[in-house]
Design a protein around this motif. Structure first.
Motif, PDB file in Angstrom:
ATOM      1  N   GLN A  53       9.169   9.325 -23.547  1.00 53.50           N
ATOM      2  CA  GLN A  53       9.824   9.733 -24.789  1.00 53.50           C
ATOM      3  C   GLN A  53       9.662   8.660 -25.863  1.00 53.50           C
ATOM      4  OE1 GLN A  53      13.757  10.381 -23.172  1.00 53.50           O
ATOM      5  NE2 GLN A  53      13.570  12.594 -23.515  1.00 53.50           N
ATOM      6  N   ALA A  54       9.804   7.413 -25.487  1.00 55.65           N
ATOM      7  CA  ALA A  54       9.647   6.315 -26.443  1.00 55.65           C
ATOM      8  C   ALA A  54       8.223   6.258 -26.987  1.00 55.65           C
ATOM      9  CB  ALA A  54      10.022   4.991 -25.796  1.00 55.65           C
ATOM     10  N   ALA A  55       7.240   6.418 -26.118  1.00 58.68           N
ATOM     11  CA  ALA A  55       5.837   6.401 -26.550  1.00 58.68           C
ATOM     12  C   ALA A  55       5.539   7.577 -27.475  1.00 58.68           C
ATOM     13  CB  ALA A  55       4.918   6.423 -25.336  1.00 58.68           C
ATOM     14  N   GLU A  56       6.051   8.758 -27.146  1.00 58.35           N
ATOM     15  CA  GLU A  56       5.815   9.937 -27.979  1.00 58.35           C
ATOM     16  C   GLU A  56       6.497   9.815 -29.336  1.00 58.35           C
ATOM     17  OE1 GLU A  56       7.087  13.072 -25.382  1.00 58.35           O
ATOM     18  OE2 GLU A  56       5.102  13.232 -24.446  1.00 58.35           O
ATOM     19  N   LYS A  57       7.701   9.276 -29.365  1.00 57.91           N
ATOM     20  CA  LYS A  57       8.411   9.096 -30.639  1.00 57.91           C
ATOM     21  C   LYS A  57       7.690   8.076 -31.515  1.00 57.91           C
ATOM     22  CE  LYS A  57      12.925   8.406 -32.666  1.00 57.91           C
ATOM     23  NZ  LYS A  57      14.354   8.225 -32.411  1.00 57.91           N
ATOM     24  N   THR A  58       7.209   7.004 -30.913  1.00 57.65           N
ATOM     25  CA  THR A  58       6.444   5.997 -31.656  1.00 57.65           C
ATOM     26  C   THR A  58       5.190   6.620 -32.260  1.00 57.65           C
ATOM     27  OG1 THR A  58       7.229   4.307 -30.119  1.00 57.65           O
ATOM     28  CG2 THR A  58       5.334   3.741 -31.470  1.00 57.65           C
ATOM     29  N   ALA A  59       4.471   7.419 -31.466  1.00 60.61           N
ATOM     30  CA  ALA A  59       3.260   8.083 -31.948  1.00 60.61           C
ATOM     31  C   ALA A  59       3.588   9.065 -33.063  1.00 60.61           C
ATOM     32  CB  ALA A  59       2.559   8.794 -30.797  1.00 60.61           C
ATOM     33  N   LEU A  60       4.674   9.801 -32.940  1.00 60.08           N
ATOM     34  CA  LEU A  60       5.069  10.749 -33.979  1.00 60.08           C
ATOM     35  C   LEU A  60       5.333  10.025 -35.301  1.00 60.08           C
ATOM     36  CD1 LEU A  60       5.914  13.615 -34.881  1.00 60.08           C
ATOM     37  CD2 LEU A  60       8.216  13.036 -34.114  1.00 60.08           C
ATOM     38  N   LEU A  61       6.053   8.918 -35.254  1.00 57.52           N
ATOM     39  CA  LEU A  61       6.311   8.147 -36.473  1.00 57.52           C
ATOM     40  C   LEU A  61       5.006   7.659 -37.092  1.00 57.52           C
ATOM     41  CD1 LEU A  61       9.436   6.129 -35.327  1.00 57.52           C
ATOM     42  CD2 LEU A  61       9.372   7.975 -37.022  1.00 57.52           C
ATOM     43  N   TRP A  62       4.115   7.139 -36.271  1.00 62.03           N
ATOM     44  CA  TRP A  62       2.812   6.665 -36.751  1.00 62.03           C
ATOM     45  C   TRP A  62       2.028   7.817 -37.373  1.00 62.03           C
ATOM     46  CZ3 TRP A  62       0.197   2.228 -37.531  1.00 62.03           C
ATOM     47  CH2 TRP A  62      -1.173   2.318 -37.709  1.00 62.03           C
ATOM     48  N   ASN A  63       1.951   8.924 -36.677  1.00 62.14           N
ATOM     49  CA  ASN A  63       1.147  10.062 -37.128  1.00 62.14           C
ATOM     50  C   ASN A  63       1.686  10.689 -38.408  1.00 62.14           C
ATOM     51  OD1 ASN A  63      -0.649   9.712 -35.030  1.00 62.14           O
ATOM     52  ND2 ASN A  63       0.314  11.255 -33.736  1.00 62.14           N
ATOM     53  N   THR A  64       2.960  10.472 -38.729  1.00 60.98           N
ATOM     54  CA  THR A  64       3.522  10.986 -39.981  1.00 60.98           C
ATOM     55  C   THR A  64       3.499   9.935 -41.092  1.00 60.98           C
ATOM     56  OG1 THR A  64       5.773  10.485 -39.247  1.00 60.98           O
ATOM     57  CG2 THR A  64       4.978  12.727 -38.882  1.00 60.98           C
ATOM     58  N   GLY A  65       2.903   8.780 -40.825  1.00 58.52           N
ATOM     59  CA  GLY A  65       2.703   7.761 -41.860  1.00 58.52           C
ATOM     60  C   GLY A  65       3.817   6.752 -42.012  1.00 58.52           C
ATOM     61  N   LYS A  66       4.724   6.684 -41.057  1.00 59.68           N
ATOM     62  CA  LYS A  66       5.829   5.722 -41.110  1.00 59.68           C
ATOM     63  C   LYS A  66       5.349   4.390 -40.543  1.00 59.68           C
ATOM     64  CE  LYS A  66       8.748   8.981 -42.252  1.00 59.68           C
ATOM     65  NZ  LYS A  66       9.231   9.187 -43.563  1.00 59.68           N
ATOM     66  N   VAL A  67       4.783   3.547 -41.405  1.00 61.45           N
ATOM     67  CA  VAL A  67       4.210   2.286 -40.950  1.00 61.45           C
ATOM     68  C   VAL A  67       4.786   1.105 -41.717  1.00 61.45           C
ATOM     69  CG1 VAL A  67       2.058   3.367 -40.198  1.00 61.45           C
ATOM     70  CG2 VAL A  67       2.225   2.433 -42.496  1.00 61.45           C
ATOM     71  N   ILE A  68       4.641  -0.073 -41.148  1.00 60.49           N
ATOM     72  CA  ILE A  68       5.069  -1.320 -41.763  1.00 60.49           C
ATOM     73  C   ILE A  68       3.817  -2.139 -42.047  1.00 60.49           C
ATOM     74  CG2 ILE A  68       6.362  -3.458 -41.406  1.00 60.49           C
ATOM     75  CD1 ILE A  68       8.058  -1.832 -39.337  1.00 60.49           C
ATOM     76  N   SER A  69       3.718  -2.639 -43.262  1.00 62.31           N
ATOM     77  CA  SER A  69       2.564  -3.439 -43.644  1.00 62.31           C
ATOM     78  C   SER A  69       3.046  -4.728 -44.293  1.00 62.31           C
ATOM     79  CB  SER A  69       1.691  -2.663 -44.626  1.00 62.31           C
ATOM     80  OG  SER A  69       0.655  -3.477 -45.113  1.00 62.31           O
ATOM     81  N   SER A  70       2.321  -5.792 -44.073  1.00 58.94           N
ATOM     82  CA  SER A  70       2.687  -7.062 -44.713  1.00 58.94           C
ATOM     83  C   SER A  70       1.758  -7.371 -45.888  1.00 58.94           C
ATOM     84  CB  SER A  70       2.648  -8.186 -43.687  1.00 58.94           C
ATOM     85  OG  SER A  70       1.354  -8.292 -43.139  1.00 58.94           O
ATOM     86  N   SER A  71       1.199  -6.323 -46.496  1.00 58.22           N
ATOM     87  CA  SER A  71       0.324  -6.509 -47.653  1.00 58.22           C
ATOM     88  C   SER A  71       1.127  -6.996 -48.850  1.00 58.22           C
ATOM     89  CB  SER A  71      -0.346  -5.187 -48.016  1.00 58.22           C
ATOM     90  OG  SER A  71      -1.106  -4.694 -46.945  1.00 58.22           O
ATOM     91  N   PRO A  72       0.498  -7.720 -49.755  1.00 56.99           N
ATOM     92  CA  PRO A  72       1.203  -8.136 -50.967  1.00 56.99           C
ATOM     93  C   PRO A  72       1.752  -6.913 -51.710  1.00 56.99           C
ATOM     94  CG  PRO A  72      -0.911  -9.238 -50.800  1.00 56.99           C
ATOM     95  CD  PRO A  72      -0.857  -8.203 -49.703  1.00 56.99           C
ATOM     96  N   GLY A  73       2.975  -7.026 -52.192  1.00 57.45           N
ATOM     97  CA  GLY A  73       3.587  -5.927 -52.924  1.00 57.45           C
ATOM     98  C   GLY A  73       4.335  -4.952 -52.039  1.00 57.45           C
TER      99      GLY A  73
END
Length: 74
Positions: A53-73
């Motif tokens: 369940q944890a792996a599937e939920k993580t994949a769902l968040l990723w696949n819907t574009g919920k990501v963290i980036s350390s890019s400037p701005g």
């Protein structure tokens, strides 16, 4: 069959790079882009029945574009 083989991941929503499902310390999953390094949040699990369940939920968040980036701005 390994859990990561059962879960489909889209390419990175920021750069289009390949994604990798990672298990951290045997207690959580996250997805990370192999090109730009952005990643999903960690989803914890406490026992074997919660692992998939944890792996599937993580994949769902990723696949819907919920990501963290350390890019400037960000």
């Amino acid at each position: 069959m390994e859990l990561y083989e059962l879960i489909d991941l889209n390419d990175c929503p920021l750069c289009g790079g390949g994604a990798l499902l990672e298990e951290e310390n045997g207690c959580s999953y996250y997805v990370m882009c192999m090109e730009c390094g952005c990643h999903s949040v960690n989803i914890d699990f406490h026992n074997e029945s919660e692992r998939r369940q944890a792996a599937e939920k993580t994949a769902l968040l990723w696949n819907t574009g919920k990501v963290i980036s350390s890019s400037p701005g960000e």
